[in-house]
Structures are given as C-alpha cells and as structure tokens.
Motif scaffolding. Structure first.
Motif, PDB file in Angstrom:
ATOM      1  N   ALA A  66      31.143 -19.671  85.329  1.00  0.00           N
ATOM      2  CA  ALA A  66      30.030 -20.258  84.573  1.00  0.00           C
ATOM      3  C   ALA A  66      29.125 -19.149  84.033  1.00  0.00           C
ATOM      4  O   ALA A  66      28.710 -19.172  82.876  1.00  0.00           O
ATOM      5  N   ALA A  67      28.865 -18.155  84.879  1.00  0.00           N
ATOM      6  CA  ALA A  67      28.002 -17.050  84.440  1.00  0.00           C
ATOM      7  C   ALA A  67      28.641 -16.311  83.269  1.00  0.00           C
ATOM      8  O   ALA A  67      27.964 -15.898  82.327  1.00  0.00           O
ATOM      9  N   ALA A  68      29.962 -16.178  83.310  1.00  0.00           N
ATOM     10  CA  ALA A  68      30.637 -15.413  82.257  1.00  0.00           C
ATOM     11  C   ALA A  68      30.884 -16.233  80.984  1.00  0.00           C
ATOM     12  O   ALA A  68      30.796 -15.694  79.879  1.00  0.00           O
ATOM     13  N   PHE A  69      31.213 -17.520  81.108  1.00  0.00           N
ATOM     14  CA  PHE A  69      31.734 -18.248  79.933  1.00  0.00           C
ATOM     15  C   PHE A  69      30.999 -19.525  79.559  1.00  0.00           C
ATOM     16  O   PHE A  69      31.355 -20.167  78.568  1.00  0.00           O
ATOM     17  N   TRP A  70      30.020 -19.956  80.337  1.00  0.00           N
ATOM     18  CA  TRP A  70      29.257 -21.152  79.965  1.00  0.00           C
ATOM     19  C   TRP A  70      27.908 -20.754  79.412  1.00  0.00           C
ATOM     20  O   TRP A  70      27.289 -19.852  79.954  1.00  0.00           O
ATOM     21  N   PRO A  71      27.396 -21.427  78.396  1.00  0.00           N
ATOM     22  CA  PRO A  71      28.107 -22.475  77.679  1.00  0.00           C
ATOM     23  C   PRO A  71      29.247 -21.899  76.849  1.00  0.00           C
ATOM     24  O   PRO A  71      29.106 -20.812  76.285  1.00  0.00           O
ATOM     25  N   GLY A  72      30.365 -22.629  76.771  1.00  0.00           N
ATOM     26  CA  GLY A  72      31.501 -22.149  76.001  1.00  0.00           C
ATOM     27  C   GLY A  72      32.763 -22.935  76.283  1.00  0.00           C
ATOM     28  O   GLY A  72      32.744 -23.902  77.043  1.00  0.00           O
ATOM     29  N   PRO A  73      33.892 -22.488  75.669  1.00  0.00           N
ATOM     30  CA  PRO A  73      35.118 -23.306  75.654  1.00  0.00           C
ATOM     31  C   PRO A  73      35.970 -23.193  76.919  1.00  0.00           C
ATOM     32  O   PRO A  73      37.166 -22.913  76.842  1.00  0.00           O
ATOM     33  N   LEU A  74      35.347 -23.371  78.089  1.00  0.00           N
ATOM     34  CA  LEU A  74      36.073 -23.318  79.363  1.00  0.00           C
ATOM     35  C   LEU A  74      35.783 -24.576  80.168  1.00  0.00           C
ATOM     36  O   LEU A  74      34.622 -24.917  80.403  1.00  0.00           O
TER      37      LEU A  74
ATOM     38  N   ALA B 149      37.034 -32.730  85.806  1.00  0.00           N
ATOM     39  CA  ALA B 149      37.027 -31.629  84.834  1.00  0.00           C
ATOM     40  C   ALA B 149      35.626 -31.527  84.244  1.00  0.00           C
ATOM     41  O   ALA B 149      35.069 -32.540  83.812  1.00  0.00           O
ATOM     42  N   VAL B 150      35.047 -30.325  84.243  1.00  0.00           N
ATOM     43  CA  VAL B 150      33.670 -30.152  83.759  1.00  0.00           C
ATOM     44  C   VAL B 150      33.601 -29.003  82.761  1.00  0.00           C
ATOM     45  O   VAL B 150      34.203 -27.944  82.957  1.00  0.00           O
ATOM     46  N   ARG B 151      32.828 -29.235  81.693  1.00  0.00           N
ATOM     47  CA  ARG B 151      32.616 -28.179  80.704  1.00  0.00           C
ATOM     48  C   ARG B 151      31.180 -28.217  80.221  1.00  0.00           C
ATOM     49  O   ARG B 151      30.575 -29.288  80.139  1.00  0.00           O
ATOM     50  N   MET B 152      30.644 -27.039  79.905  1.00  0.00           N
ATOM     51  CA  MET B 152      29.329 -26.960  79.273  1.00  0.00           C
ATOM     52  C   MET B 152      29.512 -26.367  77.878  1.00  0.00           C
ATOM     53  O   MET B 152      29.745 -25.176  77.721  1.00  0.00           O
ATOM     54  N   PRO B 153      29.471 -27.223  76.845  1.00  0.00           N
ATOM     55  CA  PRO B 153      29.709 -26.710  75.492  1.00  0.00           C
ATOM     56  C   PRO B 153      28.547 -25.860  74.980  1.00  0.00           C
ATOM     57  O   PRO B 153      27.418 -25.985  75.454  1.00  0.00           O
ATOM     58  N   SER B 154      28.851 -24.992  73.999  1.00  0.00           N
ATOM     59  CA  SER B 154      27.808 -24.114  73.451  1.00  0.00           C
ATOM     60  C   SER B 154      27.218 -24.665  72.158  1.00  0.00           C
ATOM     61  O   SER B 154      26.138 -24.264  71.749  1.00  0.00           O
ATOM     62  N   ASP B 155      27.905 -25.578  71.503  1.00  0.00           N
ATOM     63  CA  ASP B 155      27.423 -26.074  70.215  1.00  0.00           C
ATOM     64  C   ASP B 155      26.049 -26.723  70.394  1.00  0.00           C
ATOM     65  O   ASP B 155      25.884 -27.625  71.219  1.00  0.00           O
ATOM     66  N   PRO B 156      25.050 -26.274  69.620  1.00  0.00           N
ATOM     67  CA  PRO B 156      23.687 -26.797  69.807  1.00  0.00           C
ATOM     68  C   PRO B 156      23.571 -28.296  69.560  1.00  0.00           C
ATOM     69  O   PRO B 156      22.776 -28.965  70.226  1.00  0.00           O
TER      70      PRO B 156
END
Ligand code: AMP
Ligand code: MG
Length: 355
Positions: free
Chosen positions: A96-104, A126-133
């Motif tokens: 999470a620290a490296a890739f969230w928010p993002g496509p993981l 399955a959990v994701r935090m997207p980066s798109d505002p």
C-alpha cells in the motif's frame, strides 16, 4: 430504467460546481443501493455499495456475470481497510505504501462485514485504492466502499472510454460518469496475500519485479496467466472465463517482423478472397506494411503503455466494423508486456501461430 449521464470535462483535480454536484448525487445513488459506472485509471468500473449484498447482486445482473466471480472493493483511505479485514498483513502495508493509490488489487482474508455476495462466496476479499481523482471523489461520496468490476457486459472487453460503457450499460444501471479515457487501459494487477509467498493472479501495470522490490521478498505468478488454462483452474475465479472476446476470430502471430508480416498478408489475402473482412492489430512501426480490410495501429512497440491503453478499444472497434478474422502481432512478455499478452491470449482463446 433511465440511466443518467454525468459528464466530467474539467481537469480531474478541479471539477466545476456542476460536476461536483453530479458526483455527489451519484454517491447518493450508490448509498441508496443503486449502481453507477465511473472512470478509474485502469478501466471503467461498475460500482455499487460493497457492504450491501443487494447491490452486489444487482452488479452481477447488470453485467450478466456469473455470481461465483468476485468483485473488487474500492476504497479511498488506508484506514478503511480495517473494516474489510481483521488481519492486515505486513506485506499489505508495504505494498500500500509503495503502490496505493494505484492499479494494484490485494487479496486479503475478509471480515464478517463483507457480504459473501460481494466476494462470490469466498472467505477472501479483493481490495484496491484507485488513484483517479474522479473515482476517489465518488468513493468518498458513496460512503467509502464501492464494489466495482469492469463496466462491460460479461464477455466483452473492459471499457476504457465512456462510449462503450454507454453501449453496454444504458438502461441497465442508474448512472454513468463519463470522465474521458483511463490512463492505463488494462485492469489492475491482482496479488494474493493470503498465501506465502504472495502470488500474482492477474498481471497488470504493477509487475512482479516491482512487487518484489517493494517487499524485498519473492513473489510468484499463477502459472495459468500465459498458458492455455484448460487443464488447470486459475486462482482468480474470473480468469477462467473467456473474457475480452472479440466477435471476429482472433489469432496471434509470433516470429520475426518479416515472417509475421508475410504470414499475415498471405492469410488475409486468402480470407478476403473467401469473402471475409480481415482486421490486423499492428504496431505503429510496421502498420503500413500490411494488406488487409482494416489495419489498426495499437501503439508503438517501444511504448508498451500506448499498446495497453488502446488494446481494448481496438478490439471493440473491430466488433463495430464487423470484422470476421483478426490477426495480431505478438508482444514481449516481460514487465507490463506480460499483462498485454495475457489479455490478448485470452481474447484469442490461446490461438497462437509461432513461425
Ligand atoms: P474485474 O472486476 O472485472 O476486473 O474482475 C475482478 C477480478 O478479480 C476477477 O478476475 C476475480 O476473479 C478477481 N477476484 C476478486 N476477488 C477475488 C478473490 N477474493 N480471490 C481471488 N480473485 C478475486
Ligand atoms: Mg472484467
């Protein structure tokens, strides 16, 4: 059902008052058990309240998706992970620290708060935090937990532009947020953190090497990703379905550039002589060398991002144009290329000619 279209044309970080109000309203729709399609940096998602079993059932119905195929829960804040799982492994914190928010997307043990309707009956989520505002705003207005598979009808390529969401979902859901084209164009990387070592179930923009660098530990890859998976069940239930299938018969051709070009041109000539309409998925570098009914440049061989971003649109366009046979160049399976080939192989039903 009438489907409302909410158009976002401003810079994503600075929405107009009207756009902001539209997203707020869309959030209310999700809170009240309705469905809203929305843009993310990967592909468009079809969102409903992840904690409401009725919403998840509606998602399956709207997509025509088998209900054993679990949904990804989208969140906007790291602290919201705590409601979805009773155990956040150390790896999840690092990733999470490296890739969230993002496509993981990370697979974790689910808590009792997550309904089985959302996880397709699994004890994992399955959990994701997207980066798109725009996606992030919508998630916040929706109460924080949005279950969202790709916003296509089951069996069609994931939509990367609103036009195809509208084509598939008009009249089936409450609203569609039209926010232009996604940056990445392929679905998120899925990594299972409930097994040791962690395992990639679906390749994406975040590669195995990037995950290993962040974890400083080995990461495995589900062997069915680049192989014909008929003999072995893939670990992500959704990967077993023949997604992304174009109407035309798709074959991938691998070899040197010269071999590929002459093989495709020969086959295209024969197919056209037999009355077929032949499409070619080419890289920009060699697109001008093909002779077929429709030749589409998917991107540059030197820029995998451009290929990923346009692949699904090209497949959809061939459907629109009534192409009967499609030949595609093959791509390197290194790094992000692995994700591109994984989607292409699935679209082709693993039909590959190696010259
Ligand atoms: P989509 O939302 O259309 O990108 O599809 C979601 C993908 O995530 C499918 O391939 C699912 O099988 C996979 N997935 C979601 N939840 C889980 C889970 N708990 N375990 C394994 N795979 C999952
Ligand atoms: Mg999908």
């Amino acid at each position: 059902m009438e489907t409302k279209i909410i158009v976002i044309r401003s810079d994503r970080e600075e929405l107009s008052l009207e756009e902001e109000a539209g997203l707020r309203e869309a959030g209310e729709v999700i809170k009240n058990g309705g469905l809203v399609a929305f843009p993310t940096e990967t592909v468009y998602g079809l969102g409903g309240d992840a904690l409401n079993p009725e919403s998840s059932k509606k998602i399956y119905a709207a997509k025509g998706r088998p209900s054993d195929n679990p949904l990804i829960v989208h969140i906007g804040r790291l602290e919201d992970l705590d409601l979805l799982t009773d155990h956040v492994p150390e790896e999840a914190e690092k990733l999470a620290a490296a890739f969230w928010p993002g496509p993981l997307t990370m697979i974790l043990e689910k808590s009792r708060k997550v309904p089985y309707e959302t996880t397709g009956g699994l004890d994992t989520v399955a959990v994701r935090m997207p980066s798109d505002p725009v996606a992030r705003k919508l998630i916040a207005y929706s109460g924080g937990y949005v279950a969202a598979p790709s916003a296509n009808l089951s069996g069609k390529p994931s939509p990367t532009v609103a036009r195809y969401v509208i084509e598939d979902m008009m009249g089936r859901i409450d609203a569609i947020v039209d926010g232009g084209e996604g940056e990445i164009g392929l679905e998120s990387t899925i990594v299972d953190l409930t097994v040791a070592p962690p395992q990639i179930l679906r390749p994406g923009y975040i590669t195995g090497r990037m995950l290993e660098d962040a974890l400083q530990a080995p990461v495995e890859t589900d062997v069915t990703i680049l192989k014909d998976d008929s003999g072995q069940a893939p670990k992500a239930p959704g990967m077993k379905y023949r997604h992304y299938a174009p109407k035309g018969d798709l074959v991938i051709v691998e070899g040197t550039s010269e071999q590929v070009i002459s093989y495709i041109n020969e086959r295209a000539a024969a197919d056209m002589a037999a009355g077929g309409k032949v499409g070619v998925i080419a890289t920009g570098e060699q697109a001008s060398r093909y002779r077929a009914s429709v030749i589409k440049s998917v991107g540059s061989r030197r820029d995998e991002n451009s290929i990923a971003k346009h692949l699904y649109t090209v497949l959809r366009e061939f459907d629109d144009e009534g192409v009967t046979q499609i030949y595609s160049e093959g791509f390197d399976t290194d790094g992000f290329g692995q994700a591109i080939m994984n989607r292409l192989l699935k679209a082709a039903g693993h039909k590959v000619v190696r010259l």
